[in-house]
Design a protein around this motif. Structure first.
Motif, PDB file in Angstrom:
ATOM      1  N   VAL A  72     -23.754-111.233  33.747  1.00 43.73           N
ATOM      2  CA  VAL A  72     -24.495-110.418  34.709  1.00 43.73           C
ATOM      3  C   VAL A  72     -23.476-109.494  35.370  1.00 43.73           C
ATOM      4  CG1 VAL A  72     -25.925-110.424  36.781  1.00 43.73           C
ATOM      5  CG2 VAL A  72     -26.172-112.260  35.101  1.00 43.73           C
ATOM      6  N   VAL A  73     -23.766-108.195  35.361  1.00 43.72           N
ATOM      7  CA  VAL A  73     -22.815-107.191  35.829  1.00 43.72           C
ATOM      8  C   VAL A  73     -23.451-106.302  36.901  1.00 43.72           C
ATOM      9  CG1 VAL A  73     -21.448-105.177  35.143  1.00 43.72           C
ATOM     10  CG2 VAL A  73     -21.595-107.155  33.620  1.00 43.72           C
ATOM     11  N   CYS A  74     -22.736-106.146  38.006  1.00 38.59           N
ATOM     12  CA  CYS A  74     -23.133-105.229  39.081  1.00 38.59           C
ATOM     13  C   CYS A  74     -22.259-103.990  39.012  1.00 38.59           C
ATOM     14  CB  CYS A  74     -22.960-105.918  40.433  1.00 38.59           C
ATOM     15  SG  CYS A  74     -23.322-104.828  41.852  1.00 38.59           S
ATOM     16  N   LEU A  75     -22.869-102.825  39.014  1.00 36.47           N
ATOM     17  CA  LEU A  75     -22.176-101.539  38.930  1.00 36.47           C
ATOM     18  C   LEU A  75     -22.444-100.729  40.185  1.00 36.47           C
ATOM     19  CD1 LEU A  75     -20.780 -99.399  36.907  1.00 36.47           C
ATOM     20  CD2 LEU A  75     -23.112 -98.552  36.636  1.00 36.47           C
ATOM     21  N   SER A  76     -21.399-100.091  40.712  1.00 35.21           N
ATOM     22  CA  SER A  76     -21.593 -99.174  41.835  1.00 35.21           C
ATOM     23  C   SER A  76     -20.511 -98.111  41.830  1.00 35.21           C
ATOM     24  CB  SER A  76     -21.562 -99.937  43.161  1.00 35.21           C
ATOM     25  OG  SER A  76     -21.891 -99.065  44.222  1.00 35.21           O
ATOM     26  N   VAL A  77     -20.853 -96.943  42.364  1.00 36.44           N
ATOM     27  CA  VAL A  77     -19.883 -95.874  42.529  1.00 36.44           C
ATOM     28  C   VAL A  77     -19.080 -96.186  43.801  1.00 36.44           C
ATOM     29  CG1 VAL A  77     -19.513 -93.391  42.788  1.00 36.44           C
ATOM     30  CG2 VAL A  77     -21.349 -94.224  41.312  1.00 36.44           C
ATOM     31  N   ASN A  78     -18.183 -97.121  43.644  1.00 40.58           N
ATOM     32  CA  ASN A  78     -17.239 -97.549  44.672  1.00 40.58           C
ATOM     33  C   ASN A  78     -15.943 -97.875  43.945  1.00 40.58           C
ATOM     34  OD1 ASN A  78     -20.001 -98.980  46.063  1.00 40.58           O
ATOM     35  ND2 ASN A  78     -18.657 -97.851  47.409  1.00 40.58           N
ATOM     36  N   ASP A  79     -14.859 -98.107  44.698  1.00 37.52           N
ATOM     37  CA  ASP A  79     -13.619 -98.508  44.041  1.00 37.52           C
ATOM     38  C   ASP A  79     -13.604-100.017  43.828  1.00 37.52           C
ATOM     39  OD1 ASP A  79     -12.061 -99.891  46.245  1.00 37.52           O
ATOM     40  OD2 ASP A  79     -12.368 -97.927  47.189  1.00 37.52           O
ATOM     41  N   ALA A  80     -12.682-100.474  42.995  1.00 38.97           N
ATOM     42  CA  ALA A  80     -12.626-101.892  42.624  1.00 38.97           C
ATOM     43  C   ALA A  80     -12.296-102.784  43.819  1.00 38.97           C
ATOM     44  CB  ALA A  80     -11.607-102.103  41.507  1.00 38.97           C
ATOM     45  N   PHE A  81     -11.541-102.294  44.782  1.00 39.54           N
ATOM     46  CA  PHE A  81     -11.208-103.099  45.954  1.00 39.54           C
ATOM     47  C   PHE A  81     -12.455-103.363  46.800  1.00 39.54           C
ATOM     48  CE2 PHE A  81      -7.283-100.865  44.836  1.00 39.54           C
ATOM     49  CZ  PHE A  81      -6.441-101.951  44.622  1.00 39.54           C
ATOM     50  N   VAL A  82     -13.279-102.344  46.963  1.00 40.72           N
ATOM     51  CA  VAL A  82     -14.539-102.503  47.693  1.00 40.72           C
ATOM     52  C   VAL A  82     -15.464-103.445  46.936  1.00 40.72           C
ATOM     53  CG1 VAL A  82     -16.637-101.292  48.449  1.00 40.72           C
ATOM     54  CG2 VAL A  82     -14.387-100.307  48.919  1.00 40.72           C
ATOM     55  N   MET A  83     -15.549-103.269  45.613  1.00 40.88           N
ATOM     56  CA  MET A  83     -16.416-104.138  44.815  1.00 40.88           C
ATOM     57  C   MET A  83     -15.951-105.592  44.888  1.00 40.88           C
ATOM     58  SD  MET A  83     -18.884-102.304  43.750  1.00 40.88           S
ATOM     59  CE  MET A  83     -19.661-103.199  42.402  1.00 40.88           C
ATOM     60  N   ALA A  84     -14.635-105.819  44.868  1.00 38.58           N
ATOM     61  CA  ALA A  84     -14.112-107.181  44.971  1.00 38.58           C
ATOM     62  C   ALA A  84     -14.452-107.789  46.329  1.00 38.58           C
ATOM     63  CB  ALA A  84     -12.602-107.193  44.746  1.00 38.58           C
ATOM     64  N   ALA A  85     -14.265-107.031  47.398  1.00 44.41           N
ATOM     65  CA  ALA A  85     -14.563-107.534  48.741  1.00 44.41           C
ATOM     66  C   ALA A  85     -16.050-107.819  48.892  1.00 44.41           C
ATOM     67  CB  ALA A  85     -14.100-106.528  49.794  1.00 44.41           C
ATOM     68  N   TRP A  86     -16.879-106.935  48.349  1.00 42.37           N
ATOM     69  CA  TRP A  86     -18.321-107.129  48.444  1.00 42.37           C
ATOM     70  C   TRP A  86     -18.749-108.365  47.645  1.00 42.37           C
ATOM     71  CZ3 TRP A  86     -22.646-104.348  45.473  1.00 42.37           C
ATOM     72  CH2 TRP A  86     -23.883-104.549  46.113  1.00 42.37           C
ATOM     73  N   GLY A  87     -18.205-108.508  46.434  1.00 42.10           N
ATOM     74  CA  GLY A  87     -18.521-109.677  45.616  1.00 42.10           C
ATOM     75  C   GLY A  87     -18.110-110.966  46.310  1.00 42.10           C
ATOM     76  N   LYS A  88     -16.947-110.951  46.925  1.00 37.14           N
ATOM     77  CA  LYS A  88     -16.479-112.145  47.643  1.00 37.14           C
ATOM     78  C   LYS A  88     -17.401-112.471  48.812  1.00 37.14           C
ATOM     79  CE  LYS A  88     -12.433-114.162  49.804  1.00 37.14           C
ATOM     80  NZ  LYS A  88     -11.037-114.035  50.127  1.00 37.14           N
ATOM     81  N   SER A  89     -17.786-111.463  49.574  1.00 35.23           N
ATOM     82  CA  SER A  89     -18.645-111.689  50.738  1.00 35.23           C
ATOM     83  C   SER A  89     -20.039-112.170  50.345  1.00 35.23           C
ATOM     84  CB  SER A  89     -18.753-110.432  51.604  1.00 35.23           C
ATOM     85  OG  SER A  89     -19.589-109.471  51.004  1.00 35.23           O
TER      86      SER A  89
END
Length: 161
Positions: A72-89
């Motif tokens: 399962v993959v989530c895609l967004s026009v954001n940078d990888a650091f933001v995506m990592a923080a969001w995934g963690k939260s």
């Protein structure tokens, strides 16, 4: 024109958010020879995306796997650091792979962008979901502007049954 069912995913390199930092991943690696549930959100930490969209996929990740989806993959026009923080939260680690489309190139190649400049967001990816089987789009659900329904985890799971 946007991508449609039966089309191949374009050959590109995206960025995967990992515990060790950003890592490049090609669309061939991500989608080739496997079944992937991909969903796109307009932005990490945005209201609907954080309250409903990502949490639905986190909650149902095991059900996707039981129904033949490899990832399962989530895609967004954001940078990888933001995506990592969001995934963690969102407690997505080990359930949903967070993929950054930092410049929106992949979303543009799919023909699935919108201009959020009026809201200070620039060009973003549309809200959509799809099932990709061996690099080809098997199911595609594109939300109308401002809507959340056909790109939900529950809707996409219904297409696997």
């Amino acid at each position: 024109m946007s991508i449609k069912v039966g089309d191949s995913i374009p050959a590109m390199t995206l960025v995967k958010a990992t515990a060790d930092g950003p890592a490049p991943v090609t669309t061939a690696e991500l989608f080739g020879g496997r079944s992937v549930a991909l969903f796109s959100v307009p932005g990490a930490f945005t209201p609907t995306c954080s309250a409903r969209h990502l949490p639905g996929y986190v909650e149902h990740a095991e059900t996707f796997l039981r129904n033949g989806v490899d990832e399962v993959v989530c895609l967004s026009v954001n940078d990888a650091f933001v995506m990592a923080a969001w995934g963690k939260s969102a407690h997505a680690d080990g359930k949903v792979t967070m993929i950054a489309d930092g410049n929106g190139d992949f979303s543009k190649a799919l023909g699935l962008t919108f201009d959020g400049s009026a809201y200070g967001m620039g060009i973003r990816g549309q809200r959509f979901s799809m099932i990709v089987r061996d690099g080809k789009v098997a199911e595609l659900n594109i939300e109308p502007p401002g809507a959340f329904g056909v790109s939900s985890a529950e809707h996409l799971l219904g297409q696997l049954a």
